[in-house]
Design an enzyme around this catalytic site. Structure first.
Site, mmCIF file in Angstrom:
data_model
loop_
_atom_site.group_PDB
_atom_site.id
_atom_site.type_symbol
_atom_site.label_atom_id
_atom_site.label_comp_id
_atom_site.label_asym_id
_atom_site.label_seq_id
_atom_site.Cartn_x
_atom_site.Cartn_y
_atom_site.Cartn_z
ATOM 1 C CE LYS A 135 0.703 1.806 3.432
ATOM 2 N NZ LYS A 135 1.985 2.296 4.060
ATOM 3 C CE1 TYR A 219 -1.716 -0.230 7.770
ATOM 4 C CE2 TYR A 219 -0.570 1.742 7.061
ATOM 5 C CZ TYR A 219 -0.600 0.373 7.234
ATOM 6 O OH TYR A 219 0.473 -0.390 6.873
HETATM 7 P P1 NAD Z 1 12.442 1.486 2.170
HETATM 8 O O1 NAD Z 1 12.911 2.847 1.800
HETATM 9 O O2 NAD Z 1 12.967 0.880 3.414
HETATM 10 O O3 NAD Z 1 12.774 0.481 0.963
HETATM 11 C C1 NAD Z 1 12.569 0.819 -0.376
HETATM 12 C C2 NAD Z 1 13.359 -0.111 -1.276
HETATM 13 O O4 NAD Z 1 13.207 0.328 -2.619
HETATM 14 C C3 NAD Z 1 14.866 -0.120 -0.982
HETATM 15 O O5 NAD Z 1 15.345 -1.433 -1.087
HETATM 16 C C4 NAD Z 1 15.457 0.731 -2.098
HETATM 17 O O6 NAD Z 1 16.778 0.338 -2.466
HETATM 18 C C5 NAD Z 1 14.488 0.458 -3.235
HETATM 19 N N1 NAD Z 1 14.439 1.540 -4.224
HETATM 20 C C6 NAD Z 1 14.443 1.373 -5.548
HETATM 21 N N2 NAD Z 1 14.398 2.539 -6.189
HETATM 22 C C7 NAD Z 1 14.382 3.497 -5.243
HETATM 23 C C8 NAD Z 1 14.330 4.914 -5.285
HETATM 24 N N3 NAD Z 1 14.302 5.585 -6.454
HETATM 25 N N4 NAD Z 1 14.327 5.572 -4.106
HETATM 26 C C9 NAD Z 1 14.325 4.911 -2.931
HETATM 27 N N5 NAD Z 1 14.366 3.557 -2.824
HETATM 28 C C10 NAD Z 1 14.401 2.857 -3.987
HETATM 29 O O7 NAD Z 1 10.865 1.517 2.178
HETATM 30 P P2 NAD Z 1 9.870 0.516 2.908
HETATM 31 O O8 NAD Z 1 9.550 1.057 4.247
HETATM 32 O O9 NAD Z 1 10.378 -0.862 2.810
HETATM 33 O O10 NAD Z 1 8.541 0.701 2.021
HETATM 34 C C11 NAD Z 1 8.395 0.047 0.769
HETATM 35 C C12 NAD Z 1 6.890 -0.067 0.451
HETATM 36 O O11 NAD Z 1 6.273 -0.861 1.462
HETATM 37 C C13 NAD Z 1 6.138 1.258 0.452
HETATM 38 O O12 NAD Z 1 5.169 1.245 -0.561
HETATM 39 C C14 NAD Z 1 5.463 1.325 1.809
HETATM 40 O O13 NAD Z 1 4.266 2.074 1.820
HETATM 41 C C15 NAD Z 1 5.189 -0.146 2.067
HETATM 42 N N6 NAD Z 1 5.147 -0.460 3.511
HETATM 43 C C16 NAD Z 1 4.077 -1.119 3.997
HETATM 44 C C17 NAD Z 1 3.993 -1.431 5.335
HETATM 45 C C18 NAD Z 1 2.809 -2.188 5.859
HETATM 46 O O14 NAD Z 1 2.647 -2.272 7.080
HETATM 47 N N7 NAD Z 1 1.984 -2.777 5.010
HETATM 48 C C19 NAD Z 1 5.012 -1.046 6.197
HETATM 49 C C20 NAD Z 1 6.124 -0.385 5.674
HETATM 50 C C21 NAD Z 1 6.172 -0.095 4.317
#
Ligand code: NAD
Length: 362
Positions: A135, A219
């Site tokens: 999401k 949420y």
């Molecule tokens: P994060 O920043 O920790 O990870 C993002 C990943 O994408 C990294 O591995 C990064 O290398 C990669 N990436 C590729 N291209 C990129 C760019 N141009 N800029 C930045 N990163 C890039 O993020 P996250 O917290 O893991 O979130 C990822 C997704 O998961 C989001 O859509 C977020 O909303 C979702 N999420 C959902 C929940 C949930 O509870 N359902 C919790 C956290 C995150």
């Protein structure tokens, strides 16, 4: 078609139940039998994939971690060793489409910054893989519609990572809604936290699509929608900022009110500055309260009848097993792409209302 009873369902504990949903016409593949588990490839190895999804995939019964897709080659060795991932199941963003030829991967789980969901869901669908997408599903309702169409055209399933749809306290909220003789009259839903690093993608409009609203407000929208069990007809929203440098591109704090058919209302709050984590539902005579409401664990609840005593589950493991069960049994899910699309339509109405200063129809 009903879910077959499998071991993971028992982890939800007595008193909570998965929704029994009908089968999906037009989706005929893949049909597995026996104890086959679905192979899952995680796309994007950031915080959520590393600290929640990959560990949860060690506890799932119907799917397992079998592949990775990363743009950062230095991460590969650690993941290979920790999770025993074969070289042939490791991809980067450029050669990702070759995953079409890999029969050991059934599902692609897109865990990238929000702006990349659209591209990778469509590429995964074209490769013939079922898709779990984090999401918010896309940046706009148009993107969501294109993602749904791509999955339908490829006859693959699409699910959005709404982990609370299978969480016992939130299932209890849905039960409270269904038991309410006079109907839910009011919902209050709030989710916020203080965001750190000012350089992160979540604060860049092109990558995140918006701020706290897109990330956390979703949420609060979800909770109001499933607590009332209807779709909002209009939204009135307000935006507030205390830090104009950090939040130059995206929203910091938003409050909004939704009006539902029959005059039911919700009042919601989201913020990247002030922590908030609460769901309150009331009928004419009864109330239901969760605080904290949206965490990965230790959700606490009470009603006018006393404290809720519900089991704690690994939300991500139950979510992924439930999606897998839907694929294996060809059953409907209430966390489908259509559900993700509905939230984006509300978010668009929220932003329109902030801009216009008026009530906006959803
Ligand atoms: P994060 O920043 O920790 O990870 C993002 C990943 O994408 C990294 O591995 C990064 O290398 C990669 N990436 C590729 N291209 C990129 C760019 N141009 N800029 C930045 N990163 C890039 O993020 P996250 O917290 O893991 O979130 C990822 C997704 O998961 C989001 O859509 C977020 O909303 C979702 N999420 C959902 C929940 C949930 O509870 N359902 C919790 C956290 C995150």
């Amino acid at each position: 078609m009903k879910y077959t009873r499998r071991k993971f369902i028992t982890t939800l504990g007595a008193g909570s139940a998965l929704l029994m949903l009908p089968s999906v016409p037009g989706f005929s593949k893949p049909v597995f039998s026996g104890d086959k588990k679905l192979g899952v490839a995680l796309v994007g190895l950031g915080n959520y994939a590393t600290n929640q999804l990959a560990p949860a995939l060690q506890e799932t019964s119907l799917c397992y971690l079998n592949g990775i897709v990363t743009g950062t080659p230095t991460k590969i060795d650690k993941w290979k060793q920790q999770y025993n991932i074969p070289d042939k199941n490791i991809y980067n963003y450029e050669n990702f489409d070759n995953i079409a030829d890999n029969e050991s991967i059934d599902v692609v789980y897109v865990v990238l910054p929000n702006s990349m969901h659209h591209e990778f869901v469509i590429r995964a669908a074209k490769a013939g893989k079922h898709v779990f997408c984090e999401k918010p599903m896309g940046l706009t309702s148009k993107e969501c519609e294109e993602m749904i169409a791509a999955c339908n055209n490829a006859a693959v399933r699409l699910f959005v990572g709404y982990r609370l749809h299978t969480e016992p306290h939130h299932l209890a909220a849905m039960k409270f809604r269904d038991e309410g003789k006079t109907g839910i009259m009011y919902v209050q839903s709030e989710f916020g936290f203080k965001i750190g690093d000012p350089t992160q993608w979540r604060l860049k409009k092109a990558l995140a699509g918006g701020g706290s609203m897109m990330d956390l407000g979703i949420y609060a929208i979800q909770a109001a929608r499933y607590s009332i069990g209807k779709e909002p007809v209009s939204v009135t929203a307000q935006e507030y900022k205390t830090d104009y440098e950090k939040f130059v591109e995206v929203d910091e704090t938003v409050t909004w009110q939704m009006e539902f058919p029959g005059g039911h209302v919700s009042n919601s709050y989201t913020s990247y500055t002030t922590p908030a984590n609460h769901l309150y539902i009331s009928t004419e005579r009864r109330w239901f309260n969760l605080i904290p409401a949206f965490n990965y664990n230790r959700i606490q609840g009470s009603t006018n009848r006393g404290q809720l005593d519900l089991p704690e589950v690994n939300q991500q493991a139950v979510q992924m097993d439930t999606f897998s069960q839907c694929i294996l049994d060809n059953a409907e899910s209430d966390a489908s792409g259509e559900e993700g699309l509905k939230d984006l339509k509300v978010i668009e109405a929220v932003y329109k209302s902030i801009q216009s200063g008026t009530k906006v129809k959803v």
